[in-house]
Design an enzyme around this catalytic site. Structure first.
Site, PDB file in Angstrom:
ATOM      1  N   GLU A  37       0.829  -1.208   0.000  1.00 41.68           N
ATOM      2  CA  GLU A  37       0.000   0.000   0.000  1.00 41.68           C
ATOM      3  C   GLU A  37       0.865   1.261   0.000  1.00 41.68           C
ATOM      4  O   GLU A  37       0.506   2.262  -0.603  1.00 41.68           O
ATOM      5  CB  GLU A  37      -0.963   0.002   1.197  1.00 41.68           C
ATOM      6  CG  GLU A  37      -2.062  -1.053   1.097  1.00 41.68           C
ATOM      7  CD  GLU A  37      -2.945  -0.897  -0.138  1.00 41.68           C
ATOM      8  OE1 GLU A  37      -2.971   0.183  -0.744  1.00 41.68           O
ATOM      9  OE2 GLU A  37      -3.596  -1.891  -0.520  1.00 41.68           O
ATOM     10  N   TYR A  66      -5.621   7.039   3.807  1.00 38.71           N
ATOM     11  CA  TYR A  66      -5.736   5.979   2.804  1.00 38.71           C
ATOM     12  C   TYR A  66      -5.024   4.702   3.272  1.00 38.71           C
ATOM     13  O   TYR A  66      -5.601   3.612   3.288  1.00 38.71           O
ATOM     14  CB  TYR A  66      -5.167   6.425   1.444  1.00 38.71           C
ATOM     15  CG  TYR A  66      -5.037   5.236   0.538  1.00 38.71           C
ATOM     16  CD1 TYR A  66      -6.150   4.762  -0.141  1.00 38.71           C
ATOM     17  CD2 TYR A  66      -3.827   4.530   0.436  1.00 38.71           C
ATOM     18  CE1 TYR A  66      -6.068   3.607  -0.905  1.00 38.71           C
ATOM     19  CE2 TYR A  66      -3.740   3.380  -0.324  1.00 38.71           C
ATOM     20  CZ  TYR A  66      -4.861   2.934  -0.994  1.00 38.71           C
ATOM     21  OH  TYR A  66      -4.779   1.781  -1.729  1.00 38.71           O
ATOM     22  N   ASP A 112      -8.787   6.238  -2.929  1.00 45.16           N
ATOM     23  CA  ASP A 112      -7.686   6.685  -3.796  1.00 45.16           C
ATOM     24  C   ASP A 112      -8.276   7.351  -5.038  1.00 45.16           C
ATOM     25  O   ASP A 112      -9.500   7.543  -5.126  1.00 45.16           O
ATOM     26  CB  ASP A 112      -6.750   5.506  -4.139  1.00 45.16           C
ATOM     27  CG  ASP A 112      -7.383   4.545  -5.119  1.00 45.16           C
ATOM     28  OD1 ASP A 112      -8.613   4.659  -5.385  1.00 45.16           O
ATOM     29  OD2 ASP A 112      -6.662   3.675  -5.653  1.00 45.16           O
TER      30      ASP A 112
END
Ligand code: SF4
Length: 362
Positions: free
Chosen positions: A35, A118, A136
């Protein structure tokens, strides 16, 4: 509609998801790493970096115990280097304060360096099943179309969040988040979305009103300023001088050729001589322009002109950097440099051009 929407997108994802090395793994460290790498970076670029990284650093502990130079060298070329510095610091924090285990409490995880909304939502939903929506760029576009949001996504984050919070699958929040991102990346693309293949077209207001092309509303674009930089390839014998940037700020901890921004009314050569004096307190003779390369960052672009310089006098001091080294050109590859410097490498002389010139004169 909410449950139906979730079911549709989840069953589509389970059949259509692309194979990626970080999918179907359970190690929180690997999912967190993926990520971090995927922020601002395309999947295709990340895959090879991810694999190489895991060869060097197979565990969170190995990241925590590495020094920053090793970290930046493996990250070199992926850009946005603060991600690597922050990930390194966060792994050290996890090792020291959380017994090496990635925190399963989102609030605790969120406190770690570099973990924003996020990353927190993506990791905590995929690894620990917390129903947190990961937003995103792909997700923003998909929801803007699903809801015909009349303003640019950056001005509609609250609405996007409300939509996702009310639709996220409670039993499978991680898959739901990944499904939304995958839909944006492969079906609801920026240009020419494949609406006829979309599993949720029935719920899409833009598709139903034949107005897909109108969404998302465009963000207002600021023009990207161009900065002119002059750098010096400072020769002493068969070595050149490189400087390590301070850890804080852009490209922190990376190595570079000394130099800086050209001031108003200044020539490139004057600039490089001045910067070298200010940053290293040495005097040089500025020689040939070896190359000019351009590089675009997110908010600006640079033209960097690199001059061979002959070291004349003074002892180099790291007045604007944290370290200096004299290295052979062939050893530059051992250090982590930003992309703009890498673009120069093929154009640099292999040997000290000042020595060659004086030999020719003799
Ligand atoms: Fe995107 Fe088209 Fe699906 Fe709507 S129907 S979500 S515009 S791909």
């Amino acid at each position: 509609m909410k449950t139906e929407f979730s079911k549709k997108i989840l069953s589509w994802f389970r059949v259509n998801q692309r194979s990626m090395p970080w999918r179907n793994v359970s190690d929180p460290y690997r999912i967190w790493l993926s990520e971090v790498m995927l922020q601002q970076t395309q999947v295709n670029t990340v895959v090879s970096y991810y694999k190489r990284w895991l060869e060097e650093f197979p565990t969170l502990e190995s990241v925590a115990k590495a020094d920053l130079d090793q970290i930046l060298k493996v990250w070199e070329g992926l850009g946005y280097y603060s991600r690597a510095r922050n990930f390194h610091a966060a792994c050290q924090e996890v090792l020291i304060h959380h017994e090496g285990r990635v925190p399963s409490d989102p609030e605790v995880f969120y406190q770690l360096k570099g973990v924003g909304p996020y990353t927190c939502a993506a990791v905590q939903s995929i690894v620990f099943n917390h129903p947190l929506a990961a937003i995103d760029g792909n997700v923003k576009r998909v929801v803007s179309r699903l809801r015909c949001i009349p303003v640019p996504p950056s001005k509609a984050i609250k609405d996007i969040e409300i939509f996702l919070d009310s639709h996220i699958s409670k039993p499978s929040p991680g898959d739901f988040n990944q499904a939304m991102m995958e839909l944006g990346a492969t079906v609801c693309a920026i240009r020419n979305p494949k609406c006829t293949q979309c599993p949720v077209s029935k719920y899409c207001e833009a598709f139903q009103s034949d107005s897909v092309q109108e969404y998302p509303k465009p963000e207002s674009r600021k023009s990207r300023p161009k900065i002119e930089v002059a750098a010096g390839l400072i020769w002493k014998g068969n070595k050149v001088l490189i400087a390590k940037r301070l850890n804080r700020g852009m490209l922190g901890g990376m190595w570079e050729f000394p130099g800086g921004k050209v001031e108003l009314g200044e020539t490139l050569k004057t600039c490089v001589r001045r910067e070298i004096k200010e940053e290293l307190d040495i005097d040089v003779t500025v020689g040939n322009l070896e190359c000019t390369v351009s590089h675009a960052y997110t908010h600006f672009s640079v033209d960097v002109s690199c001059f061979s310089c002959q070291y004349k006098s003074g002892t180099p001091k790291p007045l604007a950097s944290q370290d200096l080294k004299w290295v052979r050109i062939r050893d530059l590859k051992l250090y982590a440099f930003p992309k703009s410097n890498h673009k120069m490498f093929p154009h640099l002389p292999k040997k000290n051009p000042f020595v060659m010139t004086s030999q020719k004169v003799r």
